[in-house]
Design an enzyme around this catalytic site. Structure first.
Site, PDB file in Angstrom:
ATOM      1  N   GLU A 299      10.480  11.023  45.736  1.00 27.71           N
ATOM      2  CA  GLU A 299      11.681  10.076  45.460  1.00 27.71           C
ATOM      3  C   GLU A 299      11.736   9.448  43.935  1.00 27.71           C
ATOM      4  OE1 GLU A 299       8.129   7.335  45.193  1.00 27.71           O
ATOM      5  OE2 GLU A 299       8.701   9.280  46.375  1.00 27.71           O
TER       6      GLU A 299
ATOM      7  N   CYS B 172       2.510  10.060  49.138  1.00 33.20           N
ATOM      8  CA  CYS B 172       1.237   9.633  48.677  1.00 33.20           C
ATOM      9  C   CYS B 172       0.389   8.743  49.458  1.00 33.20           C
ATOM     10  CB  CYS B 172       1.887   8.817  47.398  1.00 33.20           C
ATOM     11  SG  CYS B 172       0.301   8.437  45.911  1.00 33.20           S
TER      12      CYS B 172
ATOM     13  N   HIS C 204       5.197  12.098  44.424  1.00 34.37           N
ATOM     14  CA  HIS C 204       6.162  11.055  44.818  1.00 34.37           C
ATOM     15  C   HIS C 204       7.673  11.803  44.359  1.00 34.37           C
ATOM     16  CE1 HIS C 204       4.562   7.161  45.305  1.00 34.37           C
ATOM     17  NE2 HIS C 204       3.480   7.801  44.579  1.00 34.37           N
TER      18      HIS C 204
END
Length: 216
Positions: free
Chosen positions: A190, A91, A188
């Site tokens: 994660e 990002c 994202h």
């Protein structure tokens, strides 16, 4: 165990730590670039907007700017590139990489409402298309769904990078510089893996595993 440096505090980056540890890597968190000396790779995480002055623009909607953090992460990019160590940008991290090598950003995407995080809905979800033979195409195939939590995006890609993926509205969603072992995504991963794994999106762990394979 190979160490991956992240500029920041672990308690604020728990999802990144869990993903890296799941790949057998040791995350190292610090606000001091000098602490990265013994790390084998760099991860540039998400966060606020970069100071537009760094890419020769006036502030036209950038928010949560932290010039000190910007300068630290740009210093880290230069250091790790000089040593030919792998870098993964996520990002904001992709935007840092683009600015570090001379590219610029769009401070407010025309289609920001389709990409930005909102209190009521959280991350957005949309389809992206990977460039054939890109690292994202090798990991996930031609088209796939990801999350989204940004209102800015890549403007002019920096020299040396190849765009690896786009969203349907033309926003750059991935970049790579294979020779330098630099990879980046606008979404994202994660927040798309382990306890955050979602049936309506790809598994973000595949990206972290791909990155881990490039760390010597």
């Amino acid at each position: 165990m190979k160490k991956v440096f992240i500029c920041g505090r672990k308690e604020e980056r728990a999802n990144y730590a869990q993903a890296l540890e799941h790949c057998g890597l040791q995350p190292v968190f610090s606000g001091f670039p000098a602490d990265s000396e013994n790390c084998s790779a760099l991860l540039l995480p998400g966060g606020g907007d970069l100071d537009p002055a760094l890419y020769r623009q006036e502030n036209q909607g950038s928010r949560n700017v932290d010039r000190s953090l910007d300068e630290k992460e740009l210093e880290l990019v230069r250091s790790f590139c000089k040593k030919n160590k792998p870098i993964l940008g996520i990002c904001r991290g992709m935007q840092v990489l683009n600015v570090a090598f001379g590219g610029d950003l769009v401070q407010e995407l025309p289609t920001a409402s389709a990409h930005c995080w909102e209190k009521e809905t959280g991350d957005k979800r949309h389809r992206i298309q990977a460039r054939p033979k890109s690292f994202l195409h090798k990991i996930y195939g031609n088209e796939f769904f990801v999350n989204s939590a940004h209102h800015q995006g890549i403007g002019q890609p920096a020299q040396g990078f190849q765009v690896a993926a786009w969203s349907n509205d033309g926003v750059v969603e991935g970049m790579e510089w294979t020779e330098r072992k630099i990879f980046a995504v606008q979404w994202h991963p994660e927040r798309m893996t382990l306890l955050h794994l979602r049936e309506d999106m790809v598994d973000g762990m595949a990206l972290f595993s791909f990155f881990a394979k490039h760390i010597i």
